[in-house]
Motif scaffolding. Structure first.
Motif, PDB file in Angstrom:
ATOM      1  N   TYR A 248       0.813  -1.220   0.000  1.00 48.23           N
ATOM      2  CA  TYR A 248       0.000   0.000   0.000  1.00 48.23           C
ATOM      3  C   TYR A 248       0.854   1.282   0.000  1.00 48.23           C
ATOM      4  O   TYR A 248       0.623   2.170  -0.822  1.00 48.23           O
ATOM      5  N   PRO A 249       1.843   1.385   0.907  1.00 50.24           N
ATOM      6  CA  PRO A 249       2.644   2.614   0.890  1.00 50.24           C
ATOM      7  C   PRO A 249       3.351   2.815  -0.461  1.00 50.24           C
ATOM      8  O   PRO A 249       3.432   3.941  -0.957  1.00 50.24           O
ATOM      9  N   ILE A 255       2.336   5.514  -7.349  1.00 50.84           N
ATOM     10  CA  ILE A 255       1.271   5.688  -8.337  1.00 50.84           C
ATOM     11  C   ILE A 255       0.370   6.867  -7.967  1.00 50.84           C
ATOM     12  O   ILE A 255       0.090   7.725  -8.790  1.00 50.84           O
ATOM     13  N   ALA A 256      -0.070   6.906  -6.687  1.00 46.91           N
ATOM     14  CA  ALA A 256      -0.962   8.021  -6.314  1.00 46.91           C
ATOM     15  C   ALA A 256      -0.171   9.292  -6.032  1.00 46.91           C
ATOM     16  O   ALA A 256      -0.745  10.376  -5.946  1.00 46.91           O
ATOM     17  N   ARG A 257       1.136   9.170  -5.901  1.00 46.94           N
ATOM     18  CA  ARG A 257       2.033  10.301  -5.641  1.00 46.94           C
ATOM     19  C   ARG A 257       1.593  11.153  -4.459  1.00 46.94           C
ATOM     20  O   ARG A 257       1.392  12.359  -4.543  1.00 46.94           O
ATOM     21  N   ARG A 258       1.414  10.447  -3.348  1.00 42.66           N
ATOM     22  CA  ARG A 258       1.079  11.111  -2.092  1.00 42.66           C
ATOM     23  C   ARG A 258       2.038  10.645  -1.020  1.00 42.66           C
ATOM     24  O   ARG A 258       2.714   9.631  -1.199  1.00 42.66           O
ATOM     25  N   SER A 259       2.012  11.329   0.096  1.00 43.05           N
ATOM     26  CA  SER A 259       2.882  10.903   1.188  1.00 43.05           C
ATOM     27  C   SER A 259       2.231   9.743   1.941  1.00 43.05           C
ATOM     28  O   SER A 259       1.114   9.880   2.448  1.00 43.05           O
ATOM     29  N   PRO A 260       2.928   8.585   2.016  1.00 41.37           N
ATOM     30  CA  PRO A 260       2.357   7.444   2.750  1.00 41.37           C
ATOM     31  C   PRO A 260       2.079   7.779   4.222  1.00 41.37           C
ATOM     32  O   PRO A 260       1.105   7.302   4.794  1.00 41.37           O
ATOM     33  N   ALA A 406      -8.972   4.581  -4.318  1.00 35.36           N
ATOM     34  CA  ALA A 406      -9.547   5.903  -4.570  1.00 35.36           C
ATOM     35  C   ALA A 406      -8.435   6.916  -4.846  1.00 35.36           C
ATOM     36  O   ALA A 406      -8.541   7.742  -5.771  1.00 35.36           O
ATOM     37  N   ALA A 407      -7.334   6.828  -4.071  1.00 33.71           N
ATOM     38  CA  ALA A 407      -6.228   7.773  -4.269  1.00 33.71           C
ATOM     39  C   ALA A 407      -5.580   7.568  -5.641  1.00 33.71           C
ATOM     40  O   ALA A 407      -5.258   8.531  -6.346  1.00 33.71           O
ATOM     41  N   ILE A 408      -5.422   6.295  -6.035  1.00 37.85           N
ATOM     42  CA  ILE A 408      -4.795   6.005  -7.335  1.00 37.85           C
ATOM     43  C   ILE A 408      -5.687   6.486  -8.481  1.00 37.85           C
ATOM     44  O   ILE A 408      -5.245   7.167  -9.411  1.00 37.85           O
ATOM     45  N   VAL A 409      -6.982   6.129  -8.392  1.00 35.07           N
ATOM     46  CA  VAL A 409      -7.900   6.503  -9.476  1.00 35.07           C
ATOM     47  C   VAL A 409      -7.978   8.031  -9.586  1.00 35.07           C
ATOM     48  O   VAL A 409      -7.941   8.597 -10.683  1.00 35.07           O
ATOM     49  N   ASP A 410      -8.035   8.695  -8.445  1.00 31.48           N
ATOM     50  CA  ASP A 410      -8.093  10.157  -8.445  1.00 31.48           C
ATOM     51  C   ASP A 410      -6.893  10.735  -9.184  1.00 31.48           C
ATOM     52  O   ASP A 410      -7.013  11.617 -10.023  1.00 31.48           O
ATOM     53  N   ARG A 411      -5.732  10.176  -8.892  1.00 33.43           N
ATOM     54  CA  ARG A 411      -4.497  10.673  -9.488  1.00 33.43           C
ATOM     55  C   ARG A 411      -4.435  10.381 -10.992  1.00 33.43           C
ATOM     56  O   ARG A 411      -4.195  11.248 -11.819  1.00 33.43           O
ATOM     57  N   LEU A 412      -4.673   9.106 -11.330  1.00 34.24           N
ATOM     58  CA  LEU A 412      -4.532   8.704 -12.730  1.00 34.24           C
ATOM     59  C   LEU A 412      -5.566   9.397 -13.608  1.00 34.24           C
ATOM     60  O   LEU A 412      -5.283   9.772 -14.744  1.00 34.24           O
ATOM     61  N   GLU A 413      -6.749   9.582 -13.070  1.00 33.26           N
ATOM     62  CA  GLU A 413      -7.801  10.190 -13.891  1.00 33.26           C
ATOM     63  C   GLU A 413      -7.523  11.666 -14.116  1.00 33.26           C
ATOM     64  O   GLU A 413      -7.732  12.190 -15.194  1.00 33.26           O
ATOM     65  N   ARG A 414      -6.998  12.322 -13.084  1.00 36.84           N
ATOM     66  CA  ARG A 414      -6.594  13.720 -13.256  1.00 36.84           C
ATOM     67  C   ARG A 414      -5.542  13.805 -14.351  1.00 36.84           C
ATOM     68  O   ARG A 414      -5.610  14.622 -15.240  1.00 36.84           O
ATOM     69  N   GLY A 415      -4.537  12.862 -14.256  1.00 34.85           N
ATOM     70  CA  GLY A 415      -3.429  12.848 -15.206  1.00 34.85           C
ATOM     71  C   GLY A 415      -3.922  12.654 -16.621  1.00 34.85           C
ATOM     72  O   GLY A 415      -3.545  13.386 -17.534  1.00 34.85           O
ATOM     73  N   SER A 416      -4.850  11.688 -16.808  1.00 32.35           N
ATOM     74  CA  SER A 416      -5.270  11.376 -18.171  1.00 32.35           C
ATOM     75  C   SER A 416      -6.106  12.507 -18.754  1.00 32.35           C
ATOM     76  O   SER A 416      -6.268  12.607 -19.970  1.00 32.35           O
TER      77      SER A 416
END
Ligand code: ASP
Length: 418
Positions: A248-249, A255-260, A406-416
Motif C-alpha cells: 500500500y505505501p 502511483i498516487a504520488r502522495r505521502s504514505p 480511490a487515491a490512485i484513481v483520483d491521481r490517474l484520472e486527473r493525469g489522463s
C-alpha cells in the motif's frame, strides 16, 4: 479527545478487560452469561446501527457519484481504472499469501490429536456455515446481480444487486434533462446527508460499542487454541501486515504520488473501525468520510470507488482465503499442484468480490473453494475458533485497499485529463 483516540482507548481497554477475565475465569458460566446477555448484544446493536444506513448510503453516494462523473465515457474510464486496481491489488495479495504458505507449510505440523479435537469442537458451527454456502455460490450469484425486485434486494442486504441498481440509477439520471432530474438529485443528496448525520450520532458511541465487541471476543477466546494454530495464524497475520506495510505505501507513493505517512494518518480511524467491527460495511461511512475530507479526494471519485470497494474489493479476505484453503489441504494431506493453486487464486479473488462485508462473511464462499479443489469443506472447523481475530485483521486491509484505490484513481484520472 479525537475520535480515533477514543476508539483506540475503547479497543485497548476492552482487550485488557477481556483478556484478564479470560485468564481469571475464562471457562466460568458467569463469563459466558455476561458476554451472551450484556456485552455481545450491546456490541451487535451498535454494529447494526451502522449497518442500518449502509443501503441508503450506497444508493445515494454511488448514484450521485455516477451523475457527478458526467458522461458515460468518463464513467467507463473511471470504472476500468477502479476495476483494474481492485483486481491487481486482490491478485497480488492472494499471490503473496500463497507464496508464503508454500514456503512455511504450517499445516504439515498440526498433530492429528489437535486436528481431531478442533474438528469435534467446531464441527457444528462449520455445518451451519455449510448450509449457507451451497445457496450462495455459482451461476446463481451472477444472476442475482440483476434484481427482479430492488426493494427485496435491499431488504436482503444483497450488496452486488444494490450496487447494480445504484449504478443504473446514476447512469439514467446522468442522461436526463436538468429540470426532470433535479427533484431526484435533491432527494438523493438529502438522503446522503441524513445518513451521514445518523452515522455521526452512532460514531459518538463507537468507543463503547468497540469496547463491548472486543470484550466479547477476548473474554471467551481460547488462547490455548491460538497456540496450537500459531503457525497458521502467524502466516495469515504476517502476510497481511507485509501487504499493508509494503504494497500500500508503495502504491500510494509511486502511483498516487502522495505521502504514505499522511495517508496513514488519515486512514487511522478507518483502520481502527475496521479492526474493531470486522465489517467493511459498518466501516463504509467512516471510509467515505476519511477519503473525501481527510485525503481530499474529489467527491464523485470517492462516491464511486468507496461504496463499490466496500463490497467488491477485499484484498485481506482474498489473501486469507488462499492461505486457509492451502492450510487445510496441508492438514488433510491433499497435494495441490501449481494448476490447482492457480484455481485457488482465481476463486479466492472471485469469491472475495461476492463476499458480504460483515463479520465472517467470507466463510461460506471459502468452503466452496475448498470443495472445488478437493479439500474437505467441513475442515473449516479447524480454523473457526481463531477466525474472529483473523477477520479483524483482514478487514483492515479490505478497507485500506479501497482508500488506496480511490487515491490512485483520483491521481490517474486527473493525469489522463491533463
Ligand atoms: N469481515 C470481512 C469484511 O467485512 C469479510 C470477511 O472476510 O469475512 O470485510
Amino acid at each position: 479527545m479525537a475520535l480515533h483516540n477514543r476508539i483506540l482507548a475503547g479497543l485497548l481497554l476492552g482487550a485488557g478487560v477481556g483478556v484478564s477475565v479470560n485468564a481469571v475465569a475464562g471457562q466460568s458460566p458467569w463469563v459466558d452469561a455476561l458476554v451472551r446477555n450484556v456485552t455481545e448484544p450491546l456490541g451487535r446493536m451498535w454494529l447494526a446501527a451502522l449497518i442500518m444506513v449502509v443501503v441508503p448510503l450506497i444508493v445515494s453516494t454511488l448514484s450521485l457519484g455516477v451523475v457527478g462523473l458526467g458522461d458515460l465515457r468518463r464513467l467507463g474510464r473511471i470504472g476500468l481504472l477502479t476495476g483494474g486496481c481492485f483486481l491487481t491489488l486482490t491478485v497480488l495479495s492472494t499471490a503473496l499469501g500463497l507464496t508464503v504458505m508454500n514456503l512455511v507449510q504450517p499445516g504439515k505440523s498440526l498433530d492429528a490429536a489437535t486436528r481431531q479435537r478442533l474438528l469435534e469442537t467446531y464441527g457444528d458451527q462449520a455445518k451451519g456455515a455449510m448450509g449457507i454456502s451451497t445457496q450462495s455460490f455459482g451461476v446463481e450469484l451472477l444472476v442475482r446481480i440483476v434484481p427482479r425486485n430492488p426493494i427485496k434486494a435491499a431488504a436482503d442486504g444483497d450488496m452486488l444487486a444494490i450496487i447494480f441498481v445504484a449504478l443504473i440509477l446514476g447512469v439514467a439520471l446522468a442522461g436526463m434533462s436538468e429540470p426532470k432530474r433535479e427533484p431526484m438529485l435533491k432527494l438523493l443528496d438529502s438522503l446522503a446527508h441524513v445518513t451521514v448525520a445518523i452515522i455521526e450520532l452512532v460514531m459518538k458511541l463507537a468507543p463503547y460499542g468497540v469496547f463491548c465487541l472486543i470484550v466479547s471476543v477476548t473474554a471467551r477466546f481460547g488462547f490455548g487454541l491460538l497456540l496450537s494454530l500459531l503457525g497458521y495464524v502467524s502466516v495469515v497475520v504476517g502476510s497481511l501486515v507485509a501487504f499493508q506495510a509494503l504494497v500500500y505505501p508503495l502504491a500510494i507513493k509511486l502511483i498516487a504520488r502522495r505521502s504514505p505517512a499522511e495517508f496513514l494518518r488519515q486512514a487511522k480511524v478507518v483502520m481502527l473501525t475496521a479492526f474493531s467491527t470486522s465489517s467493511s460495511s459498518a466501516t463504509l461511512p467512516t471510509t467515505l468520510r476519511a477519503t473525501q475530507q481527510g485525503l481530499g479526494i474529489r467527491s464523485e471519485v470517492a462516491g464511486f470507488v468507496i461504496p463499490l470497494g466496500a463490497t467488491m474489493n477485499m484484498n485481506g479476505t482474498s489473501l486469507f482465503e488462499g492461505i486457509t484453503v492451502l492450510f487445510l489441504a496441508q492438514v488433510f494431506g491433499v497435494e495441490l499442484s501449481l494448476g490447482a493453486q492457480l484455481v485457488v487464486v482465481a476463486m479466492a479473488v472471485l469469491t472475495a468480490v461476492g463476499t458480504a462485508g460483515v463479520p465472517g462473511g467470507s466463510l461460506p464462499l471459502m468452503m466452496m473453494v475448498c470443495a472445488m479443489v478437493g479439500v474437505p469443506m467441513e475442515g473449516i472447523a479447524i480454523v473457526l475458533g481463531v477466525d474472529r481475530i483473523l477477520d479483524m485483521c483482514r478487514t483492515v486491509l479490505n478497507v485500506t485497499g479501497d482508500m488506496v484505490t480511490a487515491a490512485i484513481v483520483d491521481r490517474l484520472e486527473r493525469g489522463s485529463r491533463g
